[in-house]
Write an enzyme that holds these catalytic residues in place. Sequence first.
Site, mmCIF file in Angstrom:
data_model
loop_
_atom_site.group_PDB
_atom_site.id
_atom_site.type_symbol
_atom_site.label_atom_id
_atom_site.label_comp_id
_atom_site.label_asym_id
_atom_site.label_seq_id
_atom_site.Cartn_x
_atom_site.Cartn_y
_atom_site.Cartn_z
ATOM 1 N N GLY A 46 0.827 -1.194 0.000
ATOM 2 C CA GLY A 46 0.000 0.000 0.000
ATOM 3 C C GLY A 46 0.864 1.246 0.000
ATOM 4 O O GLY A 46 1.981 1.235 0.525
ATOM 5 N N GLN A 51 2.864 9.905 1.130
ATOM 6 C CA GLN A 51 4.184 9.311 1.333
ATOM 7 C C GLN A 51 5.171 9.682 0.224
ATOM 8 O O GLN A 51 6.370 9.551 0.413
ATOM 9 C CB GLN A 51 4.079 7.795 1.434
ATOM 10 N N CYS A 92 5.699 -0.121 7.352
ATOM 11 C CA CYS A 92 5.383 1.050 6.548
ATOM 12 C C CYS A 92 6.587 1.409 5.686
ATOM 13 O O CYS A 92 7.721 1.406 6.180
ATOM 14 C CB CYS A 92 5.021 2.214 7.471
ATOM 15 N N LEU A 93 6.335 1.735 4.428
ATOM 16 C CA LEU A 93 7.423 2.131 3.538
ATOM 17 C C LEU A 93 8.093 3.423 4.009
ATOM 18 O O LEU A 93 9.245 3.670 3.679
ATOM 19 C CB LEU A 93 6.909 2.293 2.107
ATOM 20 N N HIS A 134 -4.650 1.921 7.583
ATOM 21 C CA HIS A 134 -3.261 2.388 7.667
ATOM 22 C C HIS A 134 -3.031 3.511 6.644
ATOM 23 O O HIS A 134 -2.461 4.559 6.964
ATOM 24 C CB HIS A 134 -2.326 1.204 7.407
ATOM 25 N N GLU A 135 -3.471 3.294 5.399
ATOM 26 C CA GLU A 135 -3.236 4.287 4.349
ATOM 27 C C GLU A 135 -4.088 5.539 4.544
ATOM 28 O O GLU A 135 -3.623 6.651 4.286
ATOM 29 C CB GLU A 135 -3.471 3.668 2.967
ATOM 30 N N HIS A 138 -2.388 7.875 6.780
ATOM 31 C CA HIS A 138 -1.404 8.711 6.085
ATOM 32 C C HIS A 138 -2.067 9.959 5.500
ATOM 33 O O HIS A 138 -1.509 11.061 5.594
ATOM 34 C CB HIS A 138 -0.718 7.947 4.945
#
Length: 169
Positions: A46, A51, A92-93, A134-135, A138
């Site tokens: 994701g 991000q 997480c990226l 989660h996204e 962000h």
Amino acid sequence: MATLSILEYPDKRLRTIAKKIESNSSEIQQLIQDMFETMYDAPGIGLAASQVNRHLQLITMDLSEEKNSPIVLINPTFEVLNHDTDDMQEGCLSIPGFYETLHRPKHIKVTALDKDFIVQNFEAEGLLAVCIQHEIDHLNGKLYVDHISRLKRNRIKSKLEKAHKLLNN
């Protein structure tokens, strides 16, 4: 297509609240393609536009092993359908190398536009529900570390700051 740079915690730009996307455009469609390329390359399941320093309400996801089931969510919202929680380990990226178990609602109803700007309403459970939450965090300027203890969050922040200093020297 292009691979975009992913912002890493504690970069303050990750705290920016994303703006709604008002209309479809070639720029939005290109961003979607670039985000998928970036997400697959990272590799991740994701990615929120926030991000990659584009503060728009746009999420790309693909939970398939084969990386052949892309999902695009534009201006997503969700409502909790069941207050039971799933305990899942999240990474997480933007916080590379760190994982924590979080408790999130396990059953949600999602409303969003797809890549063609068609309204989608669907229910999500398990990993899909966790990933969407989660996204969306962000897009709201939140990170999964905001859901853990201050001690753990500060430890992760310190380690990433040290790693960034080493890379920049």
